[in-house]
Design an enzyme around this catalytic site. Structure first.
Site, mmCIF file in Angstrom:
data_model
loop_
_atom_site.group_PDB
_atom_site.id
_atom_site.type_symbol
_atom_site.label_atom_id
_atom_site.label_comp_id
_atom_site.label_asym_id
_atom_site.label_seq_id
_atom_site.Cartn_x
_atom_site.Cartn_y
_atom_site.Cartn_z
ATOM 1 N N GLU A 1 8.179 98.868 127.346
ATOM 2 C CA GLU A 1 8.869 97.521 126.986
ATOM 3 C C GLU A 1 10.294 97.418 127.186
ATOM 4 O O GLU A 1 11.170 98.418 127.126
ATOM 5 C CB GLU A 1 8.977 97.418 125.300
ATOM 6 C CG GLU A 1 7.187 96.911 125.016
ATOM 7 C CD GLU A 1 7.029 97.269 123.509
ATOM 8 O OE1 GLU A 1 6.711 96.116 122.817
ATOM 9 O OE2 GLU A 1 6.755 98.245 122.851
ATOM 10 N N CYS B 1 17.997 96.017 127.565
ATOM 11 C CA CYS B 1 17.758 97.135 126.766
ATOM 12 C C CYS B 1 16.479 97.917 127.376
ATOM 13 O O CYS B 1 15.310 97.231 127.047
ATOM 14 C CB CYS B 1 17.451 96.969 125.345
ATOM 15 S SG CYS B 1 17.044 98.379 124.403
ATOM 16 N N CYS C 1 7.115 107.683 121.664
ATOM 17 C CA CYS C 1 8.350 108.627 121.257
ATOM 18 C C CYS C 1 7.776 109.801 120.527
ATOM 19 O O CYS C 1 6.859 109.528 119.755
ATOM 20 C CB CYS C 1 9.159 108.075 120.658
ATOM 21 S SG CYS C 1 10.830 108.814 120.223
ATOM 22 N N CYS D 1 10.705 109.362 113.654
ATOM 23 C CA CYS D 1 11.667 108.912 112.712
ATOM 24 C C CYS D 1 11.155 107.889 111.874
ATOM 25 O O CYS D 1 10.107 107.157 112.252
ATOM 26 C CB CYS D 1 12.901 108.036 113.423
ATOM 27 S SG CYS D 1 13.760 108.979 114.425
ATOM 28 N N CYS E 1 11.115 103.996 111.931
ATOM 29 C CA CYS E 1 11.020 103.260 113.404
ATOM 30 C C CYS E 1 9.432 103.162 113.856
ATOM 31 O O CYS E 1 8.628 104.126 113.673
ATOM 32 C CB CYS E 1 11.656 104.225 114.325
ATOM 33 S SG CYS E 1 11.233 103.418 115.992
ATOM 34 N N CYS F 1 15.835 96.385 117.302
ATOM 35 C CA CYS F 1 15.838 97.682 117.146
ATOM 36 C C CYS F 1 14.494 98.324 116.328
ATOM 37 O O CYS F 1 14.329 97.862 115.134
ATOM 38 C CB CYS F 1 16.900 98.328 116.473
ATOM 39 S SG CYS F 1 18.461 97.769 117.390
HETATM 40 N N1 SAH Z 1 15.632 107.461 120.480
HETATM 41 C C1 SAH Z 1 17.257 107.079 120.560
HETATM 42 C C2 SAH Z 1 17.094 105.881 121.281
HETATM 43 C C3 SAH Z 1 16.585 104.497 120.626
HETATM 44 S S1 SAH Z 1 17.653 103.435 120.011
HETATM 45 C C4 SAH Z 1 17.647 106.780 119.066
HETATM 46 O O1 SAH Z 1 17.104 107.074 118.326
HETATM 47 O O2 SAH Z 1 19.135 106.584 119.183
HETATM 48 C C5 SAH Z 1 17.145 102.481 118.964
HETATM 49 C C6 SAH Z 1 17.925 102.602 117.543
HETATM 50 O O3 SAH Z 1 17.514 101.809 116.689
HETATM 51 C C7 SAH Z 1 18.159 103.877 117.045
HETATM 52 O O4 SAH Z 1 19.613 103.814 116.421
HETATM 53 C C8 SAH Z 1 17.404 103.881 115.857
HETATM 54 O O5 SAH Z 1 18.042 104.742 114.585
HETATM 55 C C9 SAH Z 1 17.159 102.550 115.454
HETATM 56 N N2 SAH Z 1 16.168 102.117 114.797
HETATM 57 C C10 SAH Z 1 15.014 102.593 114.672
HETATM 58 N N3 SAH Z 1 14.090 102.033 114.058
HETATM 59 C C11 SAH Z 1 14.583 100.921 113.370
HETATM 60 C C12 SAH Z 1 14.438 99.875 112.567
HETATM 61 N N4 SAH Z 1 13.034 99.658 112.091
HETATM 62 N N5 SAH Z 1 15.265 98.936 112.324
HETATM 63 C C13 SAH Z 1 16.441 98.909 112.759
HETATM 64 N N6 SAH Z 1 17.085 99.967 113.677
HETATM 65 C C14 SAH Z 1 16.135 100.854 114.044
#
Ligand code: SAH
Length: 353
Positions: free
Chosen positions: A93, A106, A113, A117, A120, A345
């Site tokens: 994506e 982006c 992944c 987390c 996410c 995000c």
């Molecule tokens: N794996 C890397 C790159 C992904 S960046 C990382 O974690 O940094 C994606 C960003 O979105 C990260 O900062 C992550 O913490 C954030 N993120 C993940 N799930 C989210 C959500 N449901 N709402 C808002 N931000 C989220």
């Protein structure tokens, strides 16, 4: 899957080897490179300045496209999400985020992944595969061609963020070499200064990244101020905890260029990590590790049915920001984009809606 070579993933020396092996002179290398990266042509047939025979030979052994766009979603705010599929059937994506005077793309570094987390949505896919160098480059080309037409001029340059699906630092070599390809003046010419990659905290790679000249900007996803909470939200913390992460961040800070800063990202989860104490602990950590060139991006959580979290209220986010600022820490609130099409995000999970 095809065993043809993906031409968008070849470095110049690799492309040269291919061109010479087909009995063509060396000057064809730049011609081909420019055709696929700068002119963004999508089939060898279209490269009409090459002899027909050579084009056919190229098409026998190589391909330009390894990604197909399954669906394109357009948000009411102009954000576009592209749900693509790799030749081996995995989702990729990419998100296009227009603003008045700049475009940001982006891209994803992995399909799915591995990091799990808890907040996410991408995590729910599990780890599917590392996206190849060529597939990283192709994501950008597909988006640019869709927005500006094949090879069309980009009016104000393009910024890239490696913040799509996956953990970029778990696909480090493909990521870094894709960025080198995209920086080429005869290609997309997107220089590292226009690129930011984000890591959830793969500590050894932060050290490695710090030693690379010509590297992009860095963001680190922190999202908690105690190991107890971070272990729960971001299991990678059990491997490298907050102390190890911020020690690496401090070392990374020393490698910043003049005027450059780095970012700590903090996903704001209502009632979970958004209390006044959290803000104060965060400011305390920044003092303790003497991070002087950091800014904090506060990201209101983007929800989804499968996620057990809610966004902090705007008042909470504002208060959190004020506390940080009152203690001398720069903080910004990241406005969500493309929530309605699952492009924001943490929402990239190959969703059809
Ligand atoms: N794996 C890397 C790159 C992904 S960046 C990382 O974690 O940094 C994606 C960003 O979105 C990260 O900062 C992550 O913490 C954030 N993120 C993940 N799930 C989210 C959500 N449901 N709402 C808002 N931000 C989220």
């Amino acid at each position: 899957m095809s065993d043809k070579v993906h031409i968008l993933g070849l470095t110049r020396p690799e492309l040269e080897e291919l061109v010479l092996s087909l009995g063509e002179p060396k000057y064809r290398v730049t011609q081909v490179f420019m055709a696929v990266h700068q002119r963004r042509l999508r089939s060898f047939e279209e490269i009409t300045d090459l002899p027909k025979k050579f084009r056919e030979r190229l098409a026998d052994v190589a391909q330009i496209s390894r990604l197909t766009v399954e669906t394109r979603y357009i948000s009411e705010d102009g954000t576009r999400r592209y749900l693509m599929k790799t030749g081996d059937g995995h989702p990729v994506e990419t998100v296009y985020l227009p603003t008045e005077n700049r475009d940001t793309i982006c891209f994803s570094s992995q399909s799915g992944c591995a990091l799990a987390c808890d907040f996410c949505l991408t995590a729910k896919l599990g780890m599917l595969k590392n996206i190849t160098r060529g597939e990283i480059v192709e994501q950008i080309i597909i988006v640019l061609n869709d927005v500006y037409g094949v090879g069309g001029e980009t009016p104000h340059g393009t910024n890239l963020v490696g913040m799509g699906a996956g953990e970029p630092f778990m696909n480090f070599d493909n990521l870094m070499s894709a960025l080198r390809l995209m920086a080429d003046e005869d290609g997309l010419f997107i220089v590292p200064n226009r690129v930011t990659v984000s890591t959830a905290g793969i500590v050894p790679k932060i050290y490695e990244f710090a030693r690379i000249d010509d590297r992009p900007h860095l963001a680190i996803s922190l999202s908690a101020t105690t190991d107890e909470l971070r272990d729960r939200l971001m299991p990678i913390n059990k491997r490298w905890n907050i102390d190890e992460l911020l020690t690496a961040a401090k070392e990374f800070e020393a490698s910043l260029r003049r005027g450059e800063r780095f970012t700590l990202e903090y996903v704001m989860l209502g009632g979970v990590n958004d209390h006044d104490e959290d803000a104060n602990r965060l400011a305390g950590l920044i003092e303790q590790y003497q991070l002087q060139r950091v800014k904090i991006n506060l990201i209101p959580h983007n929800g989804a049915e499968q996620l057990d979290y809610r966004a902090s209220t705007p008042e909470r986010v504002a208060r959190f920001k004020n506390i940080l600022e009152s203690r001398g820490v720069d903080a910004y609130i990241r406005a969500p984009r493309g929530r309605d099409i699952y492009a924001a995000c943490g929402q990239l999970a190959a969703k059809a809606a």
